[in-house]
Design an enzyme around this catalytic site. Sequence first.
Site, short mmCIF file in Angstrom:
data_model
loop_
_atom_site.label_atom_id
_atom_site.label_comp_id
_atom_site.label_asym_id
_atom_site.label_seq_id
_atom_site.Cartn_x
_atom_site.Cartn_y
_atom_site.Cartn_z
N TRP A 39 0.86 -1.19 0.00
CA TRP A 39 0.00 0.00 0.00
C TRP A 39 0.89 1.24 0.00
O TRP A 39 2.02 1.19 0.48
CB TRP A 39 -0.97 0.00 1.18
CG TRP A 39 -0.35 0.15 2.55
CD1 TRP A 39 0.00 -0.86 3.40
CD2 TRP A 39 0.00 1.37 3.23
NE1 TRP A 39 0.54 -0.34 4.56
CE2 TRP A 39 0.54 1.02 4.48
CE3 TRP A 39 -0.10 2.73 2.90
CZ2 TRP A 39 1.00 1.97 5.40
CZ3 TRP A 39 0.34 3.68 3.82
CH2 TRP A 39 0.88 3.29 5.05
N GLU A 121 8.65 2.19 6.71
CA GLU A 121 8.28 3.15 7.75
C GLU A 121 8.04 4.54 7.16
O GLU A 121 7.20 5.30 7.65
CB GLU A 121 9.40 3.24 8.80
CG GLU A 121 9.50 2.05 9.72
CD GLU A 121 8.38 2.03 10.76
OE1 GLU A 121 7.64 3.01 10.89
OE2 GLU A 121 8.25 0.99 11.44
N HIS A 124 4.59 5.96 6.65
CA HIS A 124 3.70 6.29 7.77
C HIS A 124 3.62 7.79 8.02
O HIS A 124 2.53 8.37 8.10
CB HIS A 124 4.16 5.57 9.06
CG HIS A 124 4.20 4.08 8.90
ND1 HIS A 124 4.78 3.25 9.82
CD2 HIS A 124 3.72 3.27 7.92
CE1 HIS A 124 4.67 1.99 9.41
NE2 HIS A 124 4.03 1.99 8.26
N GLU A 174 8.25 -1.35 18.32
CA GLU A 174 7.30 -1.64 17.23
C GLU A 174 5.95 -2.05 17.81
O GLU A 174 4.91 -1.69 17.28
CB GLU A 174 7.84 -2.75 16.32
CG GLU A 174 9.05 -2.38 15.48
CD GLU A 174 8.75 -1.41 14.34
OE1 GLU A 174 7.58 -1.13 14.05
OE2 GLU A 174 9.71 -0.93 13.73
N ASP A 206 1.54 -2.64 9.47
CA ASP A 206 2.98 -2.61 9.17
C ASP A 206 3.78 -2.81 10.45
O ASP A 206 4.74 -3.58 10.50
CB ASP A 206 3.39 -1.25 8.60
CG ASP A 206 3.04 -1.08 7.13
OD1 ASP A 206 2.29 -1.91 6.60
OD2 ASP A 206 3.52 -0.10 6.52
#
Length: 332
Positions: A39, A121, A124, A174, A206
């Site tokens: 995505w 990352e 995000h 995480e 994720d």
Amino acid sequence: MKSTEINYELEKNIEVISQLDDLVGDAVDNILVDPDKCWQPSDFLPDFGDPNIHEEIKLLQKRAEGIPDTVLTSLIGNMITEEALPSYQTYFNMLEGINPERNLLSPSGWVRWSKTWTAEENRHGDLLNKYLYMTGRVDMKAVERTIHRLLMNGFDPNSGGDPYQAIVYTSFQERATKISHVNTGKLADIAGDSILGRICKQIAGDEARHEKAYKSFMSRIFEIDPSGAIIAFEKLMRKQIVMPAVLMGEGGSNPSLFTQFSEITQKVGIYTSWDYARIIEHLVSLWKIEALTGLDAAASKAQDYLVRLGDRYMRLADRMKAPDEVKLAWLK
Ligand SMILES: [Fe+2]
Ligand SMILES: [Fe+2]
């Protein structure tokens, strides 16, 4: 501890880390996602080439209207945390044993992991930043100043150069980020912004994959070197887990900015002291700390400390009172 002992310990840890290279390479191929199949932020954002873009933005703003100021401030803080990614990548690459060749094009598992993980990352902060900008509710200049300052200040999770402690740290972190995004998503849904709810859940997904990978790396370290692994876990927990964005206000006009942000996440239940305690309990149980045998003396002491730690933090959390009043930040 004498410096000679530290060097010996670190050298052993570096050697074990290099033994994990194939496992880490497999995680890049099997847990991380190819950019063409992954995505991307634009999947969740209005298309500015669309003739109805003005309507789309109005709809987005209408949905975002109901999000409480406290939840919005938490979300902004989470976004700022994600935007300081260059610091996290730098930190990871400074660890001993991760990239002994000092070559970003090295085919080694660890080097591929470091780049592919941080590339994932990067989406995000990108997505949350664009989304928050479009809500029209955010003082973007204030946000940008905080990101600027946070990057300028850097980040130190107190793991030294020790790769073991770093892998415990990332396993913890995480999971913490996952919890934080999941809870924000739930609150966005309740507030009537289902698109933001989906965004937060997607990002949390994720973080869950990353968490799974880091925990599996640490599990392997526990198999190869249980005493070393448990001592690293203990060392890091005694120093406590430092949140990545802790230096966001340092040197600025509001040095308490991070404290304010964490008080809000605590108050609205996005990330709380109970979560901190529960993550410790989770990791202690996952790595079967209580059942480890054949440990040396220092490792046995670490075991005693760690098996009680979750409970200690749980009791601390029960006694901790959420602040009656919180101070908002970054809003118009
Ligand atoms: Fe993230
Ligand atoms: Fe993450």
